[in-house]
Motif scaffolding. Structure first.
Motif, PDB file in Angstrom:
ATOM      1  N   ILE B  64       0.711  -0.987  -0.145  1.00  0.00           N
ATOM      2  CA  ILE B  64       0.269   0.468   0.224  1.00  0.00           C
ATOM      3  C   ILE B  64       0.607   1.499  -0.068  1.00  0.00           C
ATOM      4  CG2 ILE B  64      -1.739   1.423   1.060  1.00  0.00           C
ATOM      5  CD1 ILE B  64      -3.011  -1.430   2.386  1.00  0.00           C
ATOM      6  N   ASP B  65       0.754   2.027  -0.559  1.00  0.00           N
ATOM      7  CA  ASP B  65       1.563   3.350  -1.625  1.00  0.00           C
ATOM      8  C   ASP B  65       3.072   2.680  -1.258  1.00  0.00           C
ATOM      9  OD1 ASP B  65       1.648   5.896  -1.631  1.00  0.00           O
ATOM     10  OD2 ASP B  65       1.640   6.589   0.583  1.00  0.00           O
ATOM     11  N   GLY B  66       3.131   1.631  -1.217  1.00  0.00           N
ATOM     12  CA  GLY B  66       4.525   1.226  -1.277  1.00  0.00           C
ATOM     13  C   GLY B  66       5.230   0.822  -0.708  1.00  0.00           C
ATOM     14  N   GLU B  67       4.648   0.397   0.401  1.00  0.00           N
ATOM     15  CA  GLU B  67       5.235  -0.070   1.463  1.00  0.00           C
ATOM     16  C   GLU B  67       4.599  -1.536   1.205  1.00  0.00           C
ATOM     17  OE1 GLU B  67       4.773   0.724   6.276  1.00  0.00           O
ATOM     18  OE2 GLU B  67       3.371   1.656   5.096  1.00  0.00           O
ATOM     19  N   LEU B  68       4.927  -2.753   1.653  1.00  0.00           N
ATOM     20  CA  LEU B  68       4.911  -4.071   2.030  1.00  0.00           C
ATOM     21  C   LEU B  68       4.428  -4.009   3.293  1.00  0.00           C
ATOM     22  CD1 LEU B  68       8.012  -6.468   1.679  1.00  0.00           C
ATOM     23  CD2 LEU B  68       5.336  -6.252  -0.023  1.00  0.00           C
ATOM     24  N   ILE B  69       3.201  -4.479   2.629  1.00  0.00           N
ATOM     25  CA  ILE B  69       2.150  -5.268   3.884  1.00  0.00           C
ATOM     26  C   ILE B  69       2.511  -6.400   4.409  1.00  0.00           C
ATOM     27  CG2 ILE B  69      -0.165  -5.490   5.121  1.00  0.00           C
ATOM     28  CD1 ILE B  69      -0.123  -2.499   4.337  1.00  0.00           C
ATOM     29  N   GLY B  70       2.547  -6.017   6.780  1.00  0.00           N
ATOM     30  CA  GLY B  70       2.647  -7.511   6.899  1.00  0.00           C
ATOM     31  C   GLY B  70       4.180  -8.504   7.239  1.00  0.00           C
ATOM     32  N   TYR B  71       5.065  -7.954   5.862  1.00  0.00           N
ATOM     33  CA  TYR B  71       6.463  -8.267   6.299  1.00  0.00           C
ATOM     34  C   TYR B  71       7.380  -6.609   5.705  1.00  0.00           C
ATOM     35  CZ  TYR B  71       3.510 -12.461   5.523  1.00  0.00           C
ATOM     36  OH  TYR B  71       2.966 -13.446   5.219  1.00  0.00           O
ATOM     37  N   ARG B  72       8.381  -7.582   5.894  1.00  0.00           N
ATOM     38  CA  ARG B  72      10.145  -6.576   5.730  1.00  0.00           C
ATOM     39  C   ARG B  72      10.403  -7.384   4.941  1.00  0.00           C
ATOM     40  NH1 ARG B  72      14.455  -6.526   8.030  1.00  0.00           N
ATOM     41  NH2 ARG B  72      13.387  -8.152   9.507  1.00  0.00           N
ATOM     42  N   ARG B  73      10.932  -6.642   2.881  1.00  0.00           N
ATOM     43  CA  ARG B  73      12.286  -7.438   2.418  1.00  0.00           C
ATOM     44  C   ARG B  73      13.028  -7.046   2.129  1.00  0.00           C
ATOM     45  NH1 ARG B  73      11.203  -7.587  -4.160  1.00  0.00           N
ATOM     46  NH2 ARG B  73      12.759  -9.032  -4.868  1.00  0.00           N
ATOM     47  N   SER B  74      14.065  -8.154   2.915  1.00  0.00           N
ATOM     48  CA  SER B  74      15.858  -8.205   2.475  1.00  0.00           C
ATOM     49  C   SER B  74      16.162  -9.056   1.952  1.00  0.00           C
ATOM     50  CB  SER B  74      15.877  -8.066   3.896  1.00  0.00           C
ATOM     51  OG  SER B  74      15.715  -9.312   4.761  1.00  0.00           O
ATOM     52  N   GLY B  75      16.497  -8.903   0.562  1.00  0.00           N
ATOM     53  CA  GLY B  75      17.265  -9.047  -0.221  1.00  0.00           C
ATOM     54  C   GLY B  75      15.919 -10.111  -1.118  1.00  0.00           C
ATOM     55  N   ASN B  76      15.948 -11.596  -0.920  1.00  0.00           N
ATOM     56  CA  ASN B  76      15.442 -12.369  -1.519  1.00  0.00           C
ATOM     57  C   ASN B  76      14.293 -12.732  -0.366  1.00  0.00           C
ATOM     58  OD1 ASN B  76      15.390 -12.227  -4.335  1.00  0.00           O
ATOM     59  ND2 ASN B  76      17.228 -13.898  -4.562  1.00  0.00           N
ATOM     60  N   LYS B  77      14.379 -11.756   1.113  1.00  0.00           N
ATOM     61  CA  LYS B  77      13.465 -12.750   1.319  1.00  0.00           C
ATOM     62  C   LYS B  77      12.156 -12.039   2.208  1.00  0.00           C
ATOM     63  CE  LYS B  77      16.462 -16.296   3.211  1.00  0.00           C
ATOM     64  NZ  LYS B  77      17.300 -16.636   4.350  1.00  0.00           N
ATOM     65  N   LEU B  78      11.078 -11.986   2.779  1.00  0.00           N
ATOM     66  CA  LEU B  78      10.312 -11.214   3.632  1.00  0.00           C
ATOM     67  C   LEU B  78      10.386 -12.019   4.533  1.00  0.00           C
ATOM     68  CD1 LEU B  78       7.086 -11.030   0.883  1.00  0.00           C
ATOM     69  CD2 LEU B  78       8.548  -9.225   1.286  1.00  0.00           C
ATOM     70  N   HIS B  79      10.865 -10.738   4.880  1.00  0.00           N
ATOM     71  CA  HIS B  79      10.343 -11.161   7.055  1.00  0.00           C
ATOM     72  C   HIS B  79       9.113 -10.646   8.024  1.00  0.00           C
ATOM     73  CE1 HIS B  79      14.987 -12.680   7.397  1.00  0.00           C
ATOM     74  NE2 HIS B  79      14.744 -11.574   6.634  1.00  0.00           N
ATOM     75  N   GLU B  80       8.694 -12.107   8.658  1.00  0.00           N
ATOM     76  CA  GLU B  80       7.470 -11.500   8.895  1.00  0.00           C
ATOM     77  C   GLU B  80       7.617 -10.926   9.862  1.00  0.00           C
ATOM     78  OE1 GLU B  80       3.780 -13.946  11.107  1.00  0.00           O
ATOM     79  OE2 GLU B  80       5.081 -14.940   9.743  1.00  0.00           O
ATOM     80  N   LEU B  81       6.261  -9.190  10.111  1.00  0.00           N
ATOM     81  CA  LEU B  81       7.343  -8.296  10.937  1.00  0.00           C
ATOM     82  C   LEU B  81       6.072  -8.744  11.908  1.00  0.00           C
ATOM     83  CD1 LEU B  81       5.837  -4.599   8.809  1.00  0.00           C
ATOM     84  CD2 LEU B  81       7.641  -5.515   9.621  1.00  0.00           C
ATOM     85  N   LYS B  82       6.998  -8.012  13.158  1.00  0.00           N
ATOM     86  CA  LYS B  82       5.986  -7.953  14.707  1.00  0.00           C
ATOM     87  C   LYS B  82       4.260  -7.751  14.097  1.00  0.00           C
ATOM     88  CE  LYS B  82      10.010  -8.521  16.976  1.00  0.00           C
ATOM     89  NZ  LYS B  82      11.343  -7.652  17.815  1.00  0.00           N
ATOM     90  N   GLU B  83       3.596  -7.974  15.068  1.00  0.00           N
ATOM     91  CA  GLU B  83       2.656  -7.464  15.842  1.00  0.00           C
ATOM     92  C   GLU B  83       2.371  -6.066  15.397  1.00  0.00           C
ATOM     93  OE1 GLU B  83      -0.045  -9.645  18.519  1.00  0.00           O
ATOM     94  OE2 GLU B  83      -1.545  -8.950  17.722  1.00  0.00           O
ATOM     95  N   LYS B  84       2.890  -5.417  16.509  1.00  0.00           N
ATOM     96  CA  LYS B  84       2.941  -4.665  17.033  1.00  0.00           C
ATOM     97  C   LYS B  84       3.473  -3.482  16.213  1.00  0.00           C
ATOM     98  CE  LYS B  84       5.518  -0.939  19.265  1.00  0.00           C
ATOM     99  NZ  LYS B  84       7.436  -1.067  19.948  1.00  0.00           N
TER     100      LYS B  84
END
Lengths: 332, 254
Positions: B64-84
């Protein structure tokens, strides 16, 4: 033809339906049962007042005596501590059991299983003998060195042991009550809170728990009243609460029945106060649950009196009109 | 479509063995109104719920608006974001539920200021003023101190819309906002949504109201079997559907 004969008496009796008088059904069996029960109750009350066994003079001497009042205070303290600490620990345990972490949920489950399995009196005697189990209590690294320690009997003492025992027992039950309350809250509420980005702890405190309270309070009220009476088992630890002191006194003077009456009277009074408090707390948490909240008993009495007064004044006015109508125009 | 607000990319979602979303792609322009139609079980509500991460996706991503929802991307991996952090992202995404889900133990005003005060740390006074303006906008200025159960269904849904707006979200998601309402109350809620559409709020609406879609949407998306079957301007999709499944659905509901 036949339908005419059936309907005609009514139409003949009164053209205006408002003039038809309603006669309530008479319940003779109900009245007889009521009379029988009143006789039984009267007999019992008569016995209470006249049977010399009750020794009401002894009751009067002791009910407000210093020893008893102080013992009541101890009972109240035990109840208050065990209620507050028990429900705090119970709430934590409830959320541990609801947690997605299998470790937390299993630990909470095990705790509840064990503490519901041990009779309170057995557990209390365990705590009473704590110093035999752990001579010293200390703070340090788990399985490592201890930095600070203290003799367990000095730290805890008898009252402390009783409070711990009652609290741990209470927490197991409170955990299940709170969990039941939380489960009763509609899942959509949590989703809405999550969708709004409300922080997790705030979701629990502000959205879930207030709604869970509606389901928690009736059972919690039961538990607290049970606990108040349950404090009487700590007499096994020789703590000067109500039941223990009563036993001490009748052990000395042999007036068993009137002194048991003293304890009974106090337990009844305290329980009644708790019930009244419960009613008002429940009412508070019912905000928003009904379109119009039901009136409190006091409001109900006030409204009843007001309605009676209004009816009386109206009746008076109506009577006057009738009287005025019956005395035909003599003056004119 | 240069200014994409919501970008759904190859999203898959399963509940156990049931695959509800089977590779959904969708782009929503900033300020646009997208209406998602489709038979029940087509995955449209699930799609909406993945957009604000009420449901996690199994594959694909959403931004949304260029920001990944629920994940953070680093390289080829999507890291799940913390609930906060997920909760923080959600403050930028308004969600309106089919069953309103207002907090019944709080007054209308308290419902509106709860999230701005606790999640965005707005001062209470400012939040209250903003809330009263929003209530005025949805025509319920006089209901600020009422409890939700004292309101009609239509009024409750209008409060729910105001509650979502109180966070000043970048996107508003509506999950069948009129399905739980009596027929005569549907209009008042749709009017509020229409009014929002005219002010340029980006919206995605899952609904069965074809008339509403025709009037308000700039894009209509037809979903079936967990995929987007076709999408385009309402005139094209509703009046000249290219796919047989779209035609079959429209013939049943029109």
């Amino acid at each position: 033809m036949s339908s005419d004969t059936i309907t005609s008496p009514v139409t003949q009796l009164a053209e205006d339906p408002a003039e038809l008088k309603v006669v309530p059904a008479r319940h003779y069996a109900r009245w007889a049962a009521g009379v029988a029960v009143i006789v039984l109750v009267a007999q019992f009350a008569h016995g209470l007042a006249t049977n010399p066994v009750w020794e009401w003079n002894v009751f009067r001497d002791y009910v407000f005596s210093e020893t008893i009042v102080q013992a009541v205070w101890v009972t109240l303290q035990l109840t208050a501590y065990a209620t507050v600490l028990g429900f705090l620990l119970g709430t934590v345990l409830a959320f541990m059991r609801l947690s997605r972490s299998p470790v937390l949920s299993t630990v909470a489950w095990t705790y509840i299983w064990i503490f519901r399995s041990i009779p309170m009196i057995v557990q209390l005697v365990f705590w009473f003998n704590l110093s035999a189990l752990y001579k010293e209590l200390g703070v340090g690294i788990p399985f490592g060195p201890v930095f600070w320690s203290v003799d367990s009997n000095t730290l805890i003492g008898t009252i402390g042991a009783a409070i711990i025992g009652l609290t741990l027992h209470q927490a197991a039950y409170a955990a299940e009550i709170v969990r039941g309350g939380v489960l009763s809250v509609d899942h959509g509420q949590l989703e809405a809170a999550a969708a709004l980005g409300i922080p997790r702890l705030r979701q629990i405190r502000r959205i879930v728990l207030p709604q869970a309270m509606r389901a928690i309070l009736p059972t919690a009220g039961n538990e607290i009243i049970g606990l108040l009476k349950g404090t009487s088992v700590v007499y096994v630890m020789s703590i000067g609460e109500l039941f223990y002191q009563v036993q001490v006194i009748y052990g000395r003077n042999g007036r068993v029945i009137p002194l048991l009456l003293v304890a009974t009277a106090w337990y009844v009074v305290l329980t009644s106060l708790l019930s009244v408090a419960q009613y008002y707390v429940e009412r508070r948490y019912a905000r928003g649950a009904n379109r119009t909240p039901p009136p409190t008993p006091i409001q109900r009495v006030r409204r009843f009196v007001a309605a009676r007064r209004l009816a009386a004044t109206r009746q008076l006015a109506a009577d006057r009109r009738v009287v005025a109508a019956r005395q035909p125009t003599e003056k004119t | 479509m240069s200014d994409v607000m919501v970008d759904v990319h190859g999203v898959h979602k399963s509940f156990g063995l049931l695959e509800v979303l089977r590779g959904v792609d969708l782009k929503v322009r900033a300020g646009g109104v997208t209406v998602i139609l489709g038979p029940s079980g087509s995955g449209k509500s699930t799609l909406l719920r993945t957009i604000n991460h009420l449901e996690k996706v199994n594959r694909g991503w959403i931004s949304i608006d260029g920001e990944l929802i629920g994940y953070r991307r680093s390289g080829n991996k999507l890291h799940e974001l913390k609930e906060k952090d997920v909760l923080k992202q959600r403050t930028g995404i308004g969600f309106v539920f089919q069953n309103f889900n207002l907090f019944p133990h709080l007054t209308v005003l308290e419902n509106l200021i709860e999230a701005p005060v606790s999640a965005l740390r707005r001062p209470r006074k400012a939040a209250e003023e903003a809330a009263r303006r929003l209530l005025d906008r949805v025509g319920l200025a006089d209901k600020a101190d009422a409890y939700p159960r004292q309101l009609s269904g239509g009024q409750q849904q209008r409060v729910a819309i105001a509650r979502a707006l109180a966070l000043e979200p970048k996107v508003l998601l509506f999950d069948e906002p009129t399905s739980a309402l009596d027929p005569e109350l549907v209009g008042e809620v749709l009017d509020v949504i229409k009014d929002l559409a005219s002010t340029g709020t980006t919206m995605i609406v899952v609904t069965h109201e074809i008339g509403f879609a025709r009037e308000v949407a700039d894009t209509v998306v037809f979903m079936d079997g967990g995929v987007v079957v076709e999408q385009g301007p309402p005139a094209a999709v509703l009046d000249n559907p290219r796919h047989e499944r779209t035609r079959a659905f429209l013939s049943k509901v029109l």
